[in-house]
Design a protein around this motif. Structure first.
Motif, PDB file in Angstrom:
ATOM      1  N   SER A 204      14.000  -1.230 -30.316  1.00  0.00           N
ATOM      2  CA  SER A 204      13.317  -1.412 -29.035  1.00  0.00           C
ATOM      3  C   SER A 204      11.989  -0.662 -29.008  1.00  0.00           C
ATOM      4  CB  SER A 204      14.224  -1.021 -27.859  1.00  0.00           C
ATOM      5  OG  SER A 204      14.851   0.193 -28.076  1.00  0.00           O
TER       6      SER A 204
ATOM      7  N   ARG B 269      15.387   4.402 -39.051  1.00  0.00           N
ATOM      8  CA  ARG B 269      15.729   5.338 -37.973  1.00  0.00           C
ATOM      9  C   ARG B 269      14.608   5.348 -36.939  1.00  0.00           C
ATOM     10  NH1 ARG B 269      16.986  11.083 -40.444  1.00  0.00           N
ATOM     11  NH2 ARG B 269      14.992  10.809 -41.500  1.00  0.00           N
ATOM     12  N   VAL B 270      14.879   6.008 -35.821  1.00  0.00           N
ATOM     13  CA  VAL B 270      13.879   6.104 -34.752  1.00  0.00           C
ATOM     14  C   VAL B 270      12.614   6.771 -35.278  1.00  0.00           C
ATOM     15  CG1 VAL B 270      13.367   7.177 -32.544  1.00  0.00           C
ATOM     16  CG2 VAL B 270      15.577   6.089 -32.906  1.00  0.00           C
ATOM     17  N   GLN B 271      12.792   7.866 -36.038  1.00  0.00           N
ATOM     18  CA  GLN B 271      11.611   8.600 -36.510  1.00  0.00           C
ATOM     19  C   GLN B 271      10.777   7.780 -37.492  1.00  0.00           C
ATOM     20  OE1 GLN B 271      14.868   9.446 -36.380  1.00  0.00           O
ATOM     21  NE2 GLN B 271      15.192  11.263 -37.608  1.00  0.00           N
TER      22      GLN B 271
ATOM     23  N   GLU C 141       8.635   5.786 -35.292  1.00  0.00           N
ATOM     24  CA  GLU C 141       7.666   6.640 -34.597  1.00  0.00           C
ATOM     25  C   GLU C 141       6.535   7.043 -35.535  1.00  0.00           C
ATOM     26  OE1 GLU C 141      10.235   9.592 -32.948  1.00  0.00           O
ATOM     27  OE2 GLU C 141      10.388   8.542 -31.021  1.00  0.00           O
TER      28      GLU C 141
ATOM     29  N   ILE D 226      18.690   2.119 -43.614  1.00  0.00           N
ATOM     30  CA  ILE D 226      18.535   1.669 -42.228  1.00  0.00           C
ATOM     31  C   ILE D 226      17.355   2.405 -41.591  1.00  0.00           C
ATOM     32  CG2 ILE D 226      19.658   1.622 -39.957  1.00  0.00           C
ATOM     33  CD1 ILE D 226      22.326   1.344 -41.482  1.00  0.00           C
TER      34      ILE D 226
ATOM     35  N   GLY E 264      16.867   6.171 -43.186  1.00  0.00           N
ATOM     36  CA  GLY E 264      18.224   6.442 -42.737  1.00  0.00           C
ATOM     37  C   GLY E 264      19.238   6.121 -43.815  1.00  0.00           C
TER      38      GLY E 264
ATOM     39  N   VAL F 200      18.431   1.019 -36.382  1.00  0.00           N
ATOM     40  CA  VAL F 200      19.261   1.402 -35.244  1.00  0.00           C
ATOM     41  C   VAL F 200      18.647   0.762 -33.990  1.00  0.00           C
ATOM     42  CG1 VAL F 200      20.070   3.544 -36.290  1.00  0.00           C
ATOM     43  CG2 VAL F 200      18.033   3.574 -34.857  1.00  0.00           C
ATOM     44  N   PRO F 201      19.484   0.496 -32.985  1.00  0.00           N
ATOM     45  CA  PRO F 201      18.984  -0.251 -31.821  1.00  0.00           C
ATOM     46  C   PRO F 201      17.759   0.373 -31.158  1.00  0.00           C
ATOM     47  CG  PRO F 201      21.371  -0.148 -31.776  1.00  0.00           C
ATOM     48  CD  PRO F 201      20.939   0.724 -32.922  1.00  0.00           C
ATOM     49  N   LEU F 202      17.735   1.697 -31.033  1.00  0.00           N
ATOM     50  CA  LEU F 202      16.599   2.320 -30.348  1.00  0.00           C
ATOM     51  C   LEU F 202      15.321   2.129 -31.164  1.00  0.00           C
ATOM     52  CD1 LEU F 202      15.546   3.886 -27.957  1.00  0.00           C
ATOM     53  CD2 LEU F 202      16.147   6.012 -29.112  1.00  0.00           C
TER      54      LEU F 202
END
Lengths: 337, 444
Positions: free
Chosen positions: B153, B175-177, B180, B173, B169, B148-150
Motif C-alpha cells: 500500500s 519489506r516496508v523499509q 521506503e 519478500i 525480507g 508484505v501488505p503494508l
C-alpha cells in the motif's frame, strides 16, 4: 485501558484464587439465587484451594459438594439455571469437561434457541486448564477452542486476579451460559483486586502494555509470560503492545485490529495446541480485515505443540511457549521485517 | 451500432502494460480503421494505437499517464462493424484475449531463439533471480512481486513500482523499509488523493472499471521526454537490481588495433570502431557458442541467433537497440545499420521489435574518454562487452622495445554460472586474434 483497575478505586492485594472466592462471597451475599457446586468445593475447600474456608461463611446450601460426575454436575446446573437459579458449577479440571460435554454443548448452549427463547440458561461453568503443574496429559490441556466453537456459549479466560473476580461476576450477570477457564498456575499469583462488587465487562479486551513495534495477543497464563517477555524486549529496544482478550467469545476484535493496524506486526501466543487453535481464528480475523493492508510482516502464532502434554517436567515445559520463546519470536518479527 | 472496445495493444512479447501518453482523437471524432487514435508508451518505446474499425470515438476511459494492462480497454468506439465482429471482442473486454486485436504489429520479440525478450529488459522463466517466492512464471513474478501488505500500500501511495524494489525480507519478500528506501521519489500531488479509490474529477463508474488495471504512475511525468526518461530509469533500476544478484565477473584485455587502423579507412570502408568491435564480438560468440547463452534452472541454454544490444545514451534514457547477427553482415552495411539504429534511438522512433532479441551487450564509453570499465550483465545475457577509448598508448614489445600503439581495453563481463574465467580469457583471445588480422573481420 492499560490499567483496568482505575486509579482511585479501592483495591486489595489478593491471589487469583482469593479473588475468585471474593467474587463468590460478593455474589452469594447479593443474590439469593447464586450457589456453587462441584467436587470437594465445600469442606475440603477446593482441589486448588479456591473456596478455602468459604463454606463456614456461606453454608452448605450455597456451596455444595457433589458426587464425582461431571455430567451430573453440569446437568444439575443446567436444570437449576432454567428454573430460575444462578448456578456456578466447578469442574475440577477442564479436561473433565469431556465427561460433561453433552450437557455443555447440546443442552446448556442450545436450550434457549431450541425453546424459541422461552428460557435462558444463566449457567456459569468454572474450570481450570493448562499445563505446568506436572499433572500430565489428562489434567493439563488447554481446551478453550472446544467451547469457543459451540454457538450459544460465551467463553472467558481471566489472566489476572482482578479479572478472575470481575469476569466471574460479569458471567453471573449474563443470561447465557458462560465458560470461565481459569489456569492452575495462576491460582497462587497475586495482584491488586478491586474491592466489593467490581465487574469486568464481557467482550472487552485489556491492553496490558502499549508499544509501537509489535502487538502480542496472549491468553491465560501466556499474558504474564508475554508481559515478562515485553520487559525483556523493551530492554533490547523492542517496544511491544500486549493485549489480553479476556473474553474469547464474544471477542473484542476491534481492540486487536486497531493495535495491529498501528504496529503492523502481530504475535499470537496461546498455550493450546496450534492446529485450529483460538489464535488461528484471531489470525483469520486479521487477515480478513482492513488491518491486512497494514501488515508489515506475516501473522505469527506461537502455540503449544500438537502433542499430549508430557509428564516429564522438562518436556512439559518444552511443550508450551515460554518467556524466551516469546522474546525470540517477537525479536524475529521485528528484526526480519 | 455498437460500442466496441479499444484495448491496450501488446506491442512486444514482454509487454504487460502500457502508459497512456496522448489521445490523438477526441470523443465524438470519427475514426477510420488503421488510423492512429492514441499514443501509448511501453517500458522503452512510444507507439501509436490504431483503431481496428471505422466508427466514432465514443468514450475515453484511460487518462494520460494511466497505466493500463494489455488487453484492457482504453476507450470505446461506436461502430457499424459490430454485426460482423460481434462476439470477437467480448473476450478482449474481459481481458481474455490480450493483444488479440492489437492494431499495431506485435513486436517480433521471439527473435533470437525466443527465450530472449526486449534487449535489456528480458527475463526468462527460471532466470529471474528476484523471484524468491518461487513463482513459476516470470511474468507473474514481475507483475506481482512478493511484498508484505503494508509495503504494497505504501508503494501504491507513493507511486513506487514494486517490481523495481529490491527485496531484503525473508524469502525474497519486499519489506516496508525496502519500499521506503526505494520510494524516495515523492508523489507529485496530494499523496492521500492517489490512495483514494476514485479521483474526484472522474465518474466513479469509470474509476471502478479501470481500477484493477491501474498501476502507479511514473514520477515527475510533466513533459513526454521526462516521463519517458522516468520510465526508462525505473526499467534500468529493475533490470540492474536483478543483475546484482547474478554472480558475475569481468576480465579485461588490451587489444592492439594498430593493424586494423591501417586498413580501416581503405579496406574496411571507414567503418566505425563500434561496428568493427561489434562484429568481432559477434564472430567470437559464434566461435564460442556456449557463451551465447542464458542461464536456466537446468543449466545454460544456448541461443541460436546472435543479437548484440548496443547501449545508446538517448534523450529518453539508456536504450539498447539490437543488432541481429552482425557476424554475417558486411562491415559497410553493419556500420550503416548501426548508424541508423542509433539515430532511431536518439530521435525516439525506435520500435519494440528493435529492442528485442539481444543475447549480449556492447557498451562503449571510449568516446567519452573512459579508459576501461565493466558493464553489468543485462539478464538473461551471459556476457557483456565494455569498450574503453581507442587511443595511442606506449606499449612494450617482446624484444624489450617500446613505442606507441593504437590500443583499446575491453572488459568482458560474464555470468559465472554459465562459464568460468578461462572461458572468458579464451573468448577475449578470439577477439584479440580477430582484430589483429583484419581479413577475418572483412570476410562475411
Amino acid at each position: 485501558m492499560v490499567d483496568e483497575v482505575v486509579e482511585g478505586t479501592e483495591t486489595k492485594v489478593m491471589t487469583y484464587a482469593e479473588a475468585i472466592r471474593d467474587a463468590l462471597r460478593v455474589a452469594i451475599a447479593e443474590d439469593d439465587r447464586v450457589f456453587m457446586m462441584g467436587e470437594d468445593v465445600g469442606i475440603y475447600g477446593g482441589a486448588f484451594g479456591v473456596t478455602g474456608e468459604l463454606i463456614n461463611e456461606v453454608g452448605t446450601e450455597r456451596l455444595r459438594d457433589t458426587t464425582i460426575s461431571e455430567l451430573g454436575i453440569v446437568g444439575a446446573g443446567v436444570g437449576a439455571a432454567i428454573t430460575g437459579m444462578r448456578p456456578i458449577v466447578e469442574l475440577q479440571f477442564s479436561d473433565f469437561s469431556a465427561q460433561a460435554m453433552d450437557q455443555i454443548a447440546n443442552q446448556a448452549a442450545k436450550i434457549h434457541f431450541m425453546l424459541g427463547g422461552a428460557v435462558n440458561v444463566p449457567l456459569v461453568i468454572r474450570a481450570p486448564g493448562g499445563s505446568g503443574t506436572g499433572a500430565a496429559a489428562q489434567h493439563s490441556q488447554s481446551l478453550e477452542t472446544w467451547f469457543v466453537h459451540i454457538p450459544g456459549l460465551k467463553v472467558v479466560m481471566p489472566a489476572t486476579p482482578d479479572d478472575a473476580k470481575g469476569l466471574l461476576l460479569a458471567a453471573l450477570d449474563d443470561p447465557n451460559p458462560v465458560v470461565v477457564l481459569e489456569h492452575k498456575l495462576l491460582y497462587k499469583t497475586s495482584g491488586d483486586v478491586r474491592v466489593g462488587d467490581a465487574r469486568t465487562p464481557l467482550g472487552v479486551a485489556a491492553i496490558r502494555r502499549e508499544g509501537k513495534d509489535l502487538t502480542i495477543v496472549a491468553t491465560g497464563v501466556m499474558v504474564s509470560r508475554a508481559m515478562e517477555a515485553a520487559e525483556q524486549l523493551a530492554a533490547a529496544g523492542v517496544d511491544a503492545t500486549v493485549i489480553d482478550p479476556r473474553t474469547l467469545k464474544p471477542l473484542d476484535s476491534k481492540t486487536i485490529l486497531a493495535s495491529v493496524t498501528a504496529t503492523g506486526r502481530v504475535l499470537l501466543v496461546q498455550e493450546a495446541a496450534g492446529t485450529l487453535g483460538f489464535m488461528s481464528e484471531v489470525a483469520a480475523i486479521i487477515a480478513e480485515s482492513e488491518t491486512f493492508a497494514h501488515l508489515r510482516a506475516p501473522v505469527r502464532r506461537l502455540s503449544g505443540l500438537d502433542i499430549p502434554i508430557p509428564y516429564a517436567p522438562k518436556l512439559e515445559r518444552a511443550a508450551v511457549p515460554q518467556v524466551e520463546d516469546i522474546v525470540a519470536a517477537a525479536t524475529a518479527l521485528v528484526t526480519e521485517w | 451500432m455498437a460500442e466496441l472496445s479499444l484495448t491496450m495493444p501488446k506491442m512486444s512479447m514482454t509487454m504487460e502494460e502500457g502508459t497512456m501518453v496522448a489521445w490523438l482523437k477526441s470523443v465524438g471524432d470519427p475514426v477510420k480503421s488503421g488510423e492512429p487514435v492514441a499514443e501509448v508508451a511501453t517500458d522503452k518505446v512510444d507507439m501509436e494505437v490504431e483503431s481496428p474499425y471505422d466508427g466514432v470515438l465514443s468514450r475515453i476511459v484511460a487518462d494520460i499517464d494511466d497505466v493500463i494492462k494489455v488487453g484492457e480497454p482504453i476507450g470505446y468506439i461506436t461502430s457499424d462493424s459490430d454485426d460482423l465482429l460481434g462476439g470477437l471482442f467480448d473476450g478482449a473486454d474481459s481481458g481474455q484475449t490480450p493483444g488479440g486485436q492489437a492494431p499495431a504489429a506485435a513486436g517480433p520479440g521471439a527473435a533470437g531463439g525466443g527465450a530472449v525478450g526486449d534487449g535489456g529488459a528480458a527475463s526468462t522463466p527460471g532466470q529471474d533471480p528476484v523471484g524468491g517466492d518461487g513463482s513459476t512464471a516470470s511474468s507473474t513474478a514481475s507483475d506481482w512481486p512478493a511484498a508484505v501488505p503494508l509495503a504494497r500500500s505504501i508503494a501504491s501511495d507513493r507511486g513506487v513500482e514494486l517490481s523495481s524494489v529490491a527485496p531484503t525480507g525473508p524469502g525474497g519478500i519486499i519489506r516496508v523499509q525496502d519500499v521506503e528506501s526505494a520510494g524516495a521519489v515523492p508523489s507529485r500531488a496530494e499523496p492521500a488523493a492517489s490512495a483514494q479509490p476514485s479521483a474526484p474529477s472522474q465518474p466513479s463508474a469509470r474509476s471502478q472499471q479501470s481500477a484493477p488495471s491501474r498501476a502507479p504512475k511514473a514520477a515527475g511525468a510533466t513533459d513526454p521526454v521526462a516521463a519517458r526518461r522516468a520510465r526508462t530509469r525505473l526499467l534500468v533500476a529493475r533490470t540492474m537490481t536483478v543483475s546484482a544478484s547474478i554472480p558475475q565477473f569481468t576480465a579485461y584485455r588490451q587489444f592492439d588495433l594498430s593493424v586494423l587502423a591501417g586498413v580501416r579507412k581503405s579496406g574496411l570502408g571507414g567503418a566505425s570502431w563500434t561496428a568493427i568491435l561489434v562484429k568481432a564480438q559477434a564472430i567470437a560468440l559464434s566461435r564460442h557458442p556456449e557463451l551465447n547463452a542464458v542461464w536456466t534452472e537446468d543449466g545454460p541454454e544456448r541461443m541460436e541467433e546472435i543479437g548484440i544490444a548496443l547501449a545508446v545514451d538517448s534523450p529518453s534514457g539508456l536504450l539498447a537497440p539490437v543488432i541481429r547477427n552482425p557476424q554475417s553482415e558486411t562491415l559497410p552495411n553493419l556500420s550503416a545499420g548501426i548508424a541508423q539504429l542509433v539515430d532511431s534511438a536518439l530521435s525516439g522512433s525506435i520500435t519494440a521489435g528493435q529492442l528485442s532479441g539481444g543475447t549480449s551487450v556492447f557498451s562503449n564509453l571510449g568516446g567519452m574518454g573512459v579508459d576501461h570499465f565493466n558493464a553489468l550483465l543485462t539478464p538473461p545475457h551471459a556476457t557483456a562487452l565494455s569498450a574503453g577509448s581507442v587511443a595511442q598508448r606506449v606499449v612494450a614489445t617482446a624484444d624489450g622495445a617500446f613505442g606507441p600503439r593504437l590500443t583499446c581495453t575491453v572488459g568482458l563481463t560474464m555470468d559465472h554460472r554459465v562459464a568460468d574465467g578461462a572461458d572468458a580469457a579464451r573468448y577475449l583471445q578470439t577477439i584479440s586474434d580477430l582484430v589483429a588480422s583484419p581479413d577475418s573481420i572483412l570476410a562475411v
